[in-house]
Design an enzyme around this catalytic site. Structure first.
Site, PDB file in Angstrom:
ATOM      1  CG  ASP A 232      -2.083  -5.549  -5.786  1.00  0.00           C
ATOM      2  OD1 ASP A 232      -1.078  -6.155  -5.369  1.00  0.00           O
ATOM      3  OD2 ASP A 232      -2.038  -4.766  -6.757  1.00  0.00           O
TER       4      ASP A 232
ATOM      5  CG  ASP B  91      17.729 -10.569   2.370  1.00  0.00           C
ATOM      6  OD1 ASP B  91      17.145 -11.251   3.243  1.00  0.00           O
ATOM      7  OD2 ASP B  91      17.621 -10.802   1.162  1.00  0.00           O
TER       8      ASP B  91
ATOM      9  CG  ASP C 240       8.190  -8.188  -6.952  1.00  0.00           C
ATOM     10  OD1 ASP C 240       7.340  -8.768  -7.662  1.00  0.00           O
ATOM     11  OD2 ASP C 240       9.172  -7.589  -7.422  1.00  0.00           O
TER      12      ASP C 240
ATOM     13  CG  PHE D  13       2.300  -1.068  -4.119  1.00  0.00           C
ATOM     14  CD1 PHE D  13       2.642  -1.366  -5.426  1.00  0.00           C
ATOM     15  CD2 PHE D  13       3.309  -0.755  -3.233  1.00  0.00           C
ATOM     16  CE1 PHE D  13       3.961  -1.359  -5.847  1.00  0.00           C
ATOM     17  CE2 PHE D  13       4.635  -0.732  -3.638  1.00  0.00           C
ATOM     18  CZ  PHE D  13       4.955  -1.036  -4.949  1.00  0.00           C
ATOM     19  CD  GLU D  14      -5.463  -1.115   0.431  1.00  0.00           C
ATOM     20  OE1 GLU D  14      -6.554  -1.588   0.787  1.00  0.00           O
ATOM     21  OE2 GLU D  14      -4.562  -0.782   1.229  1.00  0.00           O
TER      22      GLU D  14
END
Length: 213
Positions: A157, A99, A121, A194-195
């Site tokens: 995003d 974590d 997330d 992701f981008e």
């Protein structure tokens, strides 16, 4: 995982890996000193959520005078990052499993040059917003580990999350926004997977860069 990733995890984890649960907290009984992981004392960059590791490796390779401590919970991502670090013979990257907020608690106050939170997330459903990383209490913990002048750099995003991030970061009394809004996309931040997916479907990217007062 691929065979390559399994082999990397088995062979390279003892060299580059740290389990957050096994680390000694920063206190008078036995401080956790990141310098011991790298064998030197250099400015420390904390990468929260390193994914498959491509961005971390690219940034660390271009920034050899700083050390990168990446924290991730996704085992294939950890394994892939181990493989990439070994492939590129990087000496300034270590990987923590666990974590991120627990790891932050282990770090000495005022010890981190930069914290990177790239495409966390967004937990888009309202009932899940409490799980978001960028919220007031978590930001205060991150900021407490930054050195004066240190950077907290977030990217997303997800437009609604970007607005929430900005409001939360603006409200923290120990942070200042040198861009008076969203930051121009910095050239040193590589384009992540992701981008690319977000850009392909027309979602804008927001960078938020704040400094510790």
């Amino acid at each position: 995982m691929s065979g390559r990733q399994v082999a990397a995890l088995e062979q390279l984890w003892p060299v580059y890996g740290l389990r957050v649960a096994d680390a000694v907290p920063f206190d008078s009984a036995g401080p956790f000193d990141p310098a011991g992981l790298f064998g030197r004392r250099a400015p420390l960059v904390l990468e929260i959520g390193s994914g498959m590791g491509d961005t971390t490796v690219e940034m660390a390779a271009a920034d050899p005078d700083r050390d990168y401590l990446a924290v991730e919970v996704h085992t294939p991502g950890i394994a892939n990052l181990l493989y990439l670090v070994h492939l590129h013979e990087l000496r300034n990257v270590r990987i923590a499993e666990g974590d991120a907020l627990d790891l932050v608690e282990l770090l000495p106050p005022d010890s981190v040059a930069a914290v990177h939170v790239f495409f966390p997330d967004p937990w888009p459903k309202s009932r899940h917003h409490k799980r978001r990383l960028i919220q007031p209490a978590h930001v205060a913990r991150l900021r407490s580990r930054l050195a004066v002048g240190g950077t907290l750099h977030c990217a997303t995003d997800w437009a609604e999350y970007a607005e929430s991030m900005r409001a939360t970061l603006d409200a923290d009394p120990g942070l200042v926004n040198p861009h008076d809004g969203y930051a121009p996309r910095p050239a040193h931040r590589p384009v992540t997977r992701f981008e690319r997916r977000a850009l392909a479907v027309g979602r804008p990217i927001a960078d938020l860069i704040y400094l510790r007062r």
